[in-house]
Motif scaffolding. Structure first.
Motif, PDB file in Angstrom:
ATOM      1  N   LEU A 183       0.861  -1.239  -0.051  1.00  0.00           N
ATOM      2  CA  LEU A 183       0.106   0.003   0.203  1.00  0.00           C
ATOM      3  C   LEU A 183       0.853   1.394  -0.075  1.00  0.00           C
ATOM      4  O   LEU A 183       0.491   2.296  -0.726  1.00  0.00           O
ATOM      5  CB  LEU A 183      -0.853   0.218   1.205  1.00  0.00           C
ATOM      6  CG  LEU A 183      -1.801  -1.059   1.189  1.00  0.00           C
ATOM      7  CD1 LEU A 183      -2.704  -1.150   2.470  1.00  0.00           C
ATOM      8  CD2 LEU A 183      -2.925  -0.520  -0.199  1.00  0.00           C
ATOM      9  N   PRO A 217      -7.170   3.650   0.479  1.00  0.00           N
ATOM     10  CA  PRO A 217      -6.107   2.923   0.837  1.00  0.00           C
ATOM     11  C   PRO A 217      -4.763   3.741   0.848  1.00  0.00           C
ATOM     12  O   PRO A 217      -3.970   3.727   1.688  1.00  0.00           O
ATOM     13  CB  PRO A 217      -6.090   1.716   0.018  1.00  0.00           C
ATOM     14  CG  PRO A 217      -7.486   1.360  -0.350  1.00  0.00           C
ATOM     15  CD  PRO A 217      -7.961   2.878  -0.590  1.00  0.00           C
ATOM     16  N   MET A 243     -12.361  -2.967   2.551  1.00  0.00           N
ATOM     17  CA  MET A 243     -11.459  -2.185   3.288  1.00  0.00           C
ATOM     18  C   MET A 243     -10.589  -2.987   4.435  1.00  0.00           C
ATOM     19  O   MET A 243      -9.409  -2.913   4.497  1.00  0.00           O
ATOM     20  CB  MET A 243     -11.733  -0.753   3.576  1.00  0.00           C
ATOM     21  CG  MET A 243     -12.205   0.260   2.419  1.00  0.00           C
ATOM     22  SD  MET A 243     -10.636   0.675   1.371  1.00  0.00           S
ATOM     23  CE  MET A 243     -10.906  -0.497   0.072  1.00  0.00           C
ATOM     24  N   VAL A 246      -8.451  -5.276   2.721  1.00  0.00           N
ATOM     25  CA  VAL A 246      -7.221  -4.420   2.380  1.00  0.00           C
ATOM     26  C   VAL A 246      -6.165  -4.064   3.382  1.00  0.00           C
ATOM     27  O   VAL A 246      -5.183  -4.141   3.269  1.00  0.00           O
ATOM     28  CB  VAL A 246      -7.656  -3.265   1.602  1.00  0.00           C
ATOM     29  CG1 VAL A 246      -6.553  -2.295   1.213  1.00  0.00           C
ATOM     30  CG2 VAL A 246      -8.172  -3.399   0.185  1.00  0.00           C
ATOM     31  N   VAL A 248      -6.912  -1.323   6.015  1.00  0.00           N
ATOM     32  CA  VAL A 248      -6.898  -0.084   6.514  1.00  0.00           C
ATOM     33  C   VAL A 248      -8.104   0.077   7.307  1.00  0.00           C
ATOM     34  O   VAL A 248      -8.139   1.273   7.861  1.00  0.00           O
ATOM     35  CB  VAL A 248      -7.006   0.880   5.250  1.00  0.00           C
ATOM     36  CG1 VAL A 248      -5.619   0.769   4.124  1.00  0.00           C
ATOM     37  CG2 VAL A 248      -8.356   0.736   4.493  1.00  0.00           C
TER      38      VAL A 248
END
Length: 377
Positions: A183, A217, A243, A246, A248
Motif C-alpha cells: 500500500l 487505501p 477495506m 485491504v 486499512v
C-alpha cells in the motif's frame, strides 16, 4: 424515532460514533501530511455526513454525478470537483451550475473532448475550470504522466481560454493489495506519477496549480505527499469489508450495516433466512477475490457484536441466507429464532448505501435520526 428497536427491517444503519472517528482519523492524517482534503461524497451521498466532514476540516467535495453536484450545491457546498470524465452532452448542465455560482471543476483525458469544452465555453462566454485526469496505475481512465497528449490537452484548453486548473489521479488498483508495504508503494507510485505530470506541464510553461490524488487505501498509507496539493477519498467515512481485507480498517471501524430480521429456517442445511437480500445488501461481491470471502456480508448481533464465522452466504432479491462458514450449524433455529434482529456489515459501502433511500443514524446516546440519501444522475 427513539431507538433501534423501532426501526423496520431491512434498513441501512450508520453508527455515528464510528463514522465520526473515521472522519477525524482521516482529517488528522491529512493535516499531518500538510495537504488539503477534498472528500468524495459518493459513498454516503448524505448531507449530515458531508457536513461532519466539512466541520472536521475538509475543504470542498468530490462528486461522481452532476445530480450530486446540483444537490450538494443547493445545500451550500460550492467548491465541487466532478471526478468523472466529462462528455460534451453534459456541458450544458455544468454551465447551468456555474451560472448559479457553483465553483464546479470538470475533468478530461483526451484532446477531442478538450476541444469541445473550448468550443462550448467560448460559445457561451464561460471559462470552464478543467483538470486533466492522469493514469498512474493502469486501473481505469486517464493519460500516462509521460504521454505527449498531456501537453496537447493543456494547450488546447489554454488556447481556447479555459482555465487549466490542475491534474488529478485515482489509484484504484490500491484495492488489490493487502500489506502495508504494498500500500505504501502504490501510494508513492500515485504521488510520483501525479507530481511528474504537473512538472511536465509547468516545464512547458503551462499552469498546474492543483495536484490532486487519492483513494482511501493510499490516503491512509502514504508516507509523504511532497508536491501534492490535495487528497480525495470516500469510502473511509463508513468503511466496509473490502477495506477490512485491504488492511486499512477493522470490523470495529465499519460504520454502515444493514439491520435485518430472521424470517425462517432450513435447519437441515444450517440456514437462517433473513429479510435482507441483494436489494438491501447489493450484488457486490468484492470480497470474493480477496483472501477472506464474506459472502454478501458479515453477520453481527443487533447491537453490533461480531458473530465470528456467520455470513450472509447467498442472497435473492428480498431473501438472504445466513450460514456458518465451513460447517453446517445444526442448532441454527435455536441460535437465531424467528424474529431475531441482526446487523450485516457490507462488502462495499457505496453499493449497499445505494440500495436505500435513507439511513437510520444511531447517535452516541442510542437514539435514532433519519438521514435522507441523494439519488440520480
Amino acid at each position: 424515532m427513539t431507538s433501534i428497536q423501532e426501526i423496520d427491517t431491512p434498513a441501512a444503519l450508520i453508527d455515528v460514533p464510528r463514522m465520526q472517528r473515521n472522519i477525524e482519523r482521516m482529517q488528522e492524517r491529512m493535516n499531518t501530511l500538510s495537504v488539503r482534503f477534498r472528500p468524495h461524497v459518493k459513498t454516503a451521498k448524505c448531507l449530515p455526513v458531508a457536513g461532519a466532514q466539512r466541520e472536521a476540516g475538509a475543504e470542498g467535495i468530490t462528486v461522481s454525478t452532476l445530480k450530486e453536484a446540483e444537490q450538494f450545491f443547493e445545500a451550500g457546498f460550492s467548491d465541487i470537483l466532478y471526478a468523472v470524465g466529462i462528455v460534451p452532452s453534459k456541458l450544458s448542465q455544468v454551465l447551468a451550475l456555474r451560472k448559479r455560482g457553483c465553483d464546479l471543476k470538470i475533468i478530461v483525458d483526451n484532446v477531442e473532448t478538450a476541444r469541445e469544452i473550448g468550443r462550448f465555453g467560448k460559445a457561451h462566454e464561460d471559462v470552464f475550470d478543467v483538470w486533466i485526469e492522469i493514469d498512474t496505475d493502469g486501473h481505469r481512465s486517464g493519460i500516462k504522466p509521460e504521454e505527449e497528449a498531456l501537453l496537447e490537452i493543456a494547450r488546447v484548453l489554454q488556447e481556447a481560454g479555459m482555465r487549466m486548473g490542475g491534474i488529478m489521479t485515482h489509484a484504484g488498483s490500491s484495492y488489490d493489495y493487502n500489506t502495508p508495504e504494498a500500500l505504501k508503494a502504490i501510494a508513492e507510485q500515485e504521488r510520483a506519477g501525479a507530481v511528474r505530470a504537473a512538472e511536465r506541464l509547468r516545464e512547458a510553461g503551462l499552469p498546474c496549480p492543483v495536484v490532486s490524488v487519492g483513494s482511501t487505501p493510499t490516503a491512509l498509507s502514504a508516507e509523504q505527499l511532497d508536491g501534492v496539493t490535495e487528497v480525495r477519498a470516500g469510502v473511509y467515512v463508513l468503511f466496509d469489508l473490502v477495506m477490512r481485507n485491504v488492511g486499512v480498517c477493522t470490523e470495529d471501524d465499519i460504520a454502515l450495516s444493514v439491520l435485518t430480521t430472521v424470517i425462517g429456517h432450513q435447519q437441515e442445511k444450517g440456514w437462517a433466512i433473513v429479510d435482507a437480500g441483494w436489494m438491501a445488501m447489493s450484488r457486490d461481491r468484492g470480497t470474493q477475490k480477496q483472501p477472506h470471502d464474506f459472502g454478501f456480508g458479515q453477520v453481527c448481533t443487533e447491537d453490533g457484536t461480531l458473530l465470528e464465522g456467520y455470513i450472509l452466504s447467498s442472497a435473492n432479491q428480498e431473501h438472504g441466507v445466513l450460514s456458518h462458514v465451513g460447517e453446517t450449524d445444526k442448532n441454527i433455529l435455536e441460535r437465531f429464532p424467528i424474529g431475531t434482529r441482526l446487523r450485516i456489515l457490507p462488502n462495499h459501502a457505496c453499493a449497499t448505501g445505494a440500495q436505500h433511500p435513507e439511513y437510520q443514524a444511531i447517535l452516541p446516546d442510542g437514539t435514532v435520526q433519519t438521514w435522507p440519501r441523494f439519488y440520480g444522475w
